[in-house]
Scaffold this active site. Structure first.
Site, short mmCIF file in Angstrom:
data_model
loop_
_atom_site.label_atom_id
_atom_site.label_comp_id
_atom_site.label_asym_id
_atom_site.label_seq_id
_atom_site.Cartn_x
_atom_site.Cartn_y
_atom_site.Cartn_z
N HIS A 34 -26.54 5.03 -14.50
CA HIS A 34 -26.73 4.85 -15.94
C HIS A 34 -28.23 4.77 -16.21
O HIS A 34 -29.05 4.87 -15.27
CB HIS A 34 -25.97 3.62 -16.44
CG HIS A 34 -26.25 2.37 -15.66
ND1 HIS A 34 -27.50 1.78 -15.59
CD2 HIS A 34 -25.44 1.60 -14.87
CE1 HIS A 34 -27.44 0.71 -14.83
NE2 HIS A 34 -26.21 0.57 -14.36
N HIS A 37 -30.44 2.64 -13.83
CA HIS A 37 -30.85 3.29 -12.58
C HIS A 37 -31.97 4.30 -12.83
O HIS A 37 -32.92 4.41 -12.06
CB HIS A 37 -29.66 4.04 -11.96
CG HIS A 37 -28.49 3.19 -11.58
ND1 HIS A 37 -27.27 3.27 -12.22
CD2 HIS A 37 -28.34 2.26 -10.61
CE1 HIS A 37 -26.42 2.43 -11.65
NE2 HIS A 37 -27.04 1.79 -10.69
N GLN A 61 -20.43 -5.27 1.23
CA GLN A 61 -20.87 -6.22 0.21
C GLN A 61 -19.77 -6.54 -0.80
O GLN A 61 -20.01 -7.26 -1.76
CB GLN A 61 -22.15 -5.75 -0.48
CG GLN A 61 -21.99 -4.57 -1.40
CD GLN A 61 -23.35 -4.06 -1.86
OE1 GLN A 61 -24.13 -3.52 -1.10
NE2 GLN A 61 -23.66 -4.24 -3.14
N LYS A 149 -32.21 -6.87 -12.96
CA LYS A 149 -30.83 -7.20 -13.34
C LYS A 149 -30.16 -8.04 -12.27
O LYS A 149 -29.42 -8.97 -12.56
CB LYS A 149 -30.07 -5.88 -13.54
CG LYS A 149 -28.58 -5.94 -13.38
CD LYS A 149 -27.93 -6.21 -14.69
CE LYS A 149 -26.44 -6.45 -14.57
NZ LYS A 149 -25.76 -5.66 -13.58
N GLN A 153 -30.59 -10.86 -5.84
CA GLN A 153 -30.68 -9.77 -4.85
C GLN A 153 -32.13 -9.38 -4.60
O GLN A 153 -32.57 -9.20 -3.46
CB GLN A 153 -29.87 -8.57 -5.36
CG GLN A 153 -30.07 -7.30 -4.55
CD GLN A 153 -29.17 -6.18 -5.05
OE1 GLN A 153 -27.99 -6.18 -4.76
NE2 GLN A 153 -29.71 -5.23 -5.79
N LEU A 184 -27.10 -3.05 -18.91
CA LEU A 184 -26.35 -1.89 -18.40
C LEU A 184 -25.85 -2.20 -17.00
O LEU A 184 -26.56 -2.79 -16.19
CB LEU A 184 -27.23 -0.65 -18.37
CG LEU A 184 -27.77 -0.18 -19.73
CD1 LEU A 184 -28.64 1.06 -19.55
CD2 LEU A 184 -26.62 0.12 -20.69
N SER A 185 -24.60 -1.80 -16.73
CA SER A 185 -24.00 -2.01 -15.42
C SER A 185 -22.91 -0.97 -15.21
O SER A 185 -22.20 -0.62 -16.16
CB SER A 185 -23.38 -3.41 -15.34
OG SER A 185 -22.51 -3.49 -14.22
N SER A 186 -22.78 -0.50 -13.97
CA SER A 186 -21.69 0.43 -13.69
C SER A 186 -20.35 -0.23 -14.00
O SER A 186 -19.38 0.44 -14.34
CB SER A 186 -21.73 0.85 -12.23
OG SER A 186 -23.02 1.36 -11.91
N ARG A 187 -20.30 -1.56 -13.88
CA ARG A 187 -19.04 -2.27 -14.12
C ARG A 187 -18.70 -2.38 -15.60
O ARG A 187 -17.56 -2.72 -15.94
CB ARG A 187 -19.08 -3.65 -13.46
CG ARG A 187 -19.04 -3.58 -11.94
CD ARG A 187 -18.79 -4.92 -11.28
NE ARG A 187 -18.46 -4.77 -9.87
CZ ARG A 187 -19.33 -4.90 -8.85
NH1 ARG A 187 -20.59 -5.22 -9.11
NH2 ARG A 187 -18.94 -4.73 -7.62
P1 AMP Z 1 -26.21 -0.74 -8.18
O1 AMP Z 1 -25.91 0.72 -8.21
O2 AMP Z 1 -25.45 -1.54 -9.18
O3 AMP Z 1 -26.18 -1.32 -6.79
O4 AMP Z 1 -27.72 -0.87 -8.65
C1 AMP Z 1 -28.74 -0.16 -8.01
C2 AMP Z 1 -30.07 -0.67 -8.48
O5 AMP Z 1 -30.17 -0.51 -9.89
C3 AMP Z 1 -30.27 -2.17 -8.21
O6 AMP Z 1 -31.62 -2.39 -7.80
C4 AMP Z 1 -29.99 -2.79 -9.54
O7 AMP Z 1 -30.66 -4.02 -9.73
C5 AMP Z 1 -30.52 -1.74 -10.48
N1 AMP Z 1 -29.92 -1.86 -11.81
C6 AMP Z 1 -28.60 -1.86 -12.12
N2 AMP Z 1 -28.44 -2.07 -13.44
C7 AMP Z 1 -29.68 -2.20 -13.96
C8 AMP Z 1 -30.18 -2.45 -15.29
N3 AMP Z 1 -29.37 -2.60 -16.34
N4 AMP Z 1 -31.52 -2.52 -15.46
C9 AMP Z 1 -32.36 -2.39 -14.40
N5 AMP Z 1 -31.95 -2.17 -13.14
C10 AMP Z 1 -30.63 -2.07 -12.93
#
Ligand code: AMP
Length: 280
Positions: A34, A37, A61, A149, A153, A184-187
């Site tokens: 999204h 990323h 994880q 976000k 971590q 924003l979140s994939s979830r």
């Molecule tokens: P993920 O695919 O959820 O493991 O996230 C991959 C990377 O993208 C991680 O470093 C997250 O912290 C970052 N990330 C996910 N969502 C956001 C967001 N809304 N804003 C900034 N970074 C993000």
């Protein structure tokens, strides 16, 4: 953009990218990309000559009752987005490449991983630290970018890189949010229309608490008020709303800087996390 799935080809490709003292930035992700990323990818492009993005939905994880199987996966869509961003290399190993039979080493960042999401998701950060260490060794980037976000971590990865002498820089990127404030979140894709509308109470309550605490309000009362507002607004439960030292993540009962408000809450089957700075 090269899409690479085996380590020998990856090593050759990264060696070629590094020719002529060029720098490489790594952006680790689990895909379902999204705008958050993509903001990390843009930061990577600003700080390095070449950008490597990894997509790996890391089974270690996820807890036994979590959403590993259901986690959204669409590599073709993700790859198209990365091509548009000018990414040169996508590292997309399968589970057998990342964890060959007999894989038995893991990393635990004990101090920073115990509280908050570590308490709610036993083993989660061991899985994260281990896969990120492997990604660092596989790609050997000069710099790696992670989102704020996932504040805990980011702190854990910084500590791991320091403790294990990884020779790279770790950069944090600001949280990308929808216009109504939801991070924003994939979830977020799991949320129904009603849940998505309700979810805005989460950032609203955290922002209000961060402002109150920075303004001198009682910490415990401000955290409790945020929890109450989040549940009243439609969430089923709150895992934690906590004031933490921004670097050590130590819980704070009185405000001192630098501080961060950290939170996780559940709406239906979806668990959302967020955080805000408190004060300057
Ligand atoms: P993920 O695919 O959820 O493991 O996230 C991959 C990377 O993208 C991680 O470093 C997250 O912290 C970052 N990330 C996910 N969502 C956001 C967001 N809304 N804003 C900034 N970074 C993000």
């Amino acid at each position: 953009m090269q899409i690479i799935r085996d380590i020998a080809t990856l090593h050759r490709a990264v060696t070629a990218l590094k020719q002529g003292r060029k720098s490489v930035a790594l952006v680790p992700t689990m895909g379902a990309l999204h705008a958050g990323h993509l903001s990390l990818v843009r930061m990577a492009r600003r700080v390095a000559d070449h950008v490597v993005v990894s997509i790996f939905v890391n089974p270690t994880q996820f807890g036994p009752n979590e959403d590993y199987a259901a986690y959204p996966r669409d590599e073709a869509r993700d790859a198209a987005l990365l091509v548009e961003e000018g990414v040169g290399l996508l590292w997309a190993p399968d589970v057998g490449t990342m964890y060959p039979a007999g894989h038995s080493t893991h990393i635990e960042v004990a101090e920073l991983g115990a509280d908050y999401c570590g308490a709610a998701r036993p083993g989660h950060f061991d899985g994260v630290a281990t896969v990120v260490a492997k990604l660092f060794n596989q790609v050997r980037p000069d710099v790696a970018i992670f989102g704020e976000k996932d504040w805990q971590q980011l702190a854990i990865i910084r500590r791991m890189a320091r403790d294990l002498d990884f020779a790279l820089d770790i950069l944090g990127a600001p949280i990308a949010r929808d216009p109504d404030g939801l991070a924003l979140s994939s979830r977020n894709a799991y949320l129904s229309k009603e849940q998505r509308a309700a979810a805005t109470v989460f950032p609203d309550a955290l922002k209000a608490a961060a402002k109150a605490i920075a303004g001198g309000a009682d910490v415990a009362a401000s955290l409790a008020a945020a929890e109450t507002a989040i549940v009243a607004g439609g969430f089923d439960s709150v895992d934690y709303v906590a004031l933490a030292d921004a670097a050590s993540l130590e819980r704070l009962t009185t405000f001192r800087e630098p501080a961060r408000l950290l939170a996780a809450a559940r709406i239906g089957k979806t668990r959302l996390i967020d955080n805000y700075p408190v004060g300057g």
